[in-house]
Design an enzyme around this catalytic site. Structure first.
Site, PDB file in Angstrom:
ATOM      1  N   ASN A 167     134.395  84.265  46.537  1.00 47.87           N
ATOM      2  CA  ASN A 167     133.776  83.788  47.769  1.00 47.87           C
ATOM      3  C   ASN A 167     132.689  84.807  48.106  1.00 47.87           C
ATOM      4  OD1 ASN A 167     132.955  83.226  50.363  1.00 47.87           O
ATOM      5  ND2 ASN A 167     135.003  83.044  51.218  1.00 47.87           N
ATOM      6  N   ARG A 182     130.876  85.271  50.518  1.00 42.47           N
ATOM      7  CA  ARG A 182     130.834  85.735  51.917  1.00 42.47           C
ATOM      8  C   ARG A 182     131.892  86.800  52.192  1.00 42.47           C
ATOM      9  NH1 ARG A 182     130.705  81.123  56.120  1.00 42.47           N
ATOM     10  NH2 ARG A 182     130.119  82.914  57.378  1.00 42.47           N
ATOM     11  N   CYS A 183     132.794  87.036  51.244  1.00 41.64           N
ATOM     12  CA  CYS A 183     133.890  87.983  51.428  1.00 41.64           C
ATOM     13  C   CYS A 183     133.523  89.333  50.808  1.00 41.64           C
ATOM     14  CB  CYS A 183     135.157  87.424  50.757  1.00 41.64           C
ATOM     15  SG  CYS A 183     136.511  88.608  50.641  1.00 41.64           S
ATOM     16  N   SER A 184     133.614  90.403  51.588  1.00 38.16           N
ATOM     17  CA  SER A 184     133.227  91.719  51.078  1.00 38.16           C
ATOM     18  C   SER A 184     134.125  92.163  49.922  1.00 38.16           C
ATOM     19  CB  SER A 184     133.245  92.761  52.199  1.00 38.16           C
ATOM     20  OG  SER A 184     134.560  92.928  52.703  1.00 38.16           O
ATOM     21  N   ARG A 217     132.996  90.348  46.828  1.00 35.01           N
ATOM     22  CA  ARG A 217     131.736  90.919  46.323  1.00 35.01           C
ATOM     23  C   ARG A 217     131.990  92.260  45.655  1.00 35.01           C
ATOM     24  NH1 ARG A 217     129.964  89.378  51.475  1.00 35.01           N
ATOM     25  NH2 ARG A 217     129.783  91.561  52.086  1.00 35.01           N
TER      26      ARG A 217
END
Length: 117
Positions: free
Chosen positions: A11, A13-15, A18
């Site tokens: 995802n 948008r998820c740190s 990433r």
């Protein structure tokens, strides 16, 4: 190690997701990236992941998500019902999950995925 042998349910948008992807890339890997929110895993895929991880369905769920509360999942006792909820609402699935050689690991913390590589 074959490049395509590593897959991440990601995802962007998820740190943590990433960070896990960046960790894999820093190790010289180019994983197959599955955007699981858009390409939701089936119930059978989720059952396979749970078996690889050796955990119960609730342990794979993001229990603080609004959808978890809205669907009343805290009161659900059957594992099949929880798997069905994750397949229907992939936002409930903990992320990221990395796969390699028939094994899986949740990237929380990101370094946890090193155990399967």
């Amino acid at each position: 190690m074959a490049e395509s042998s590593v897959t991440i349910w990601h995802n962007p948008r998820c740190s943590k997701s990433r960070e896990t992807l960046a960790l894999l890339e820093s190790m010289g890997l180019t994983p197959t990236v599955r955007l699981y929110l858009e390409d939701a895993p089936s119930e059978a895929e989720l059952e396979a992941v749970l078996a690889m991880l050796g955990i119960e369905p609730r342990a794979l769920m993001r229990t603080k998500e609004d959808e978890y509360k809205a669907q009343g999942l805290a009161e659900v006792t059957g594992g099949k019902a929880l798997v069905k909820a994750m397949a229907a609402t992939p936002k409930l699935i903990e992320r990221p999950i990395v796969f390699h050689d028939g094994k899986a690991a949740i990237g929380r913390p990101p370094e946890a995925v090193k155990s399967i590589l």
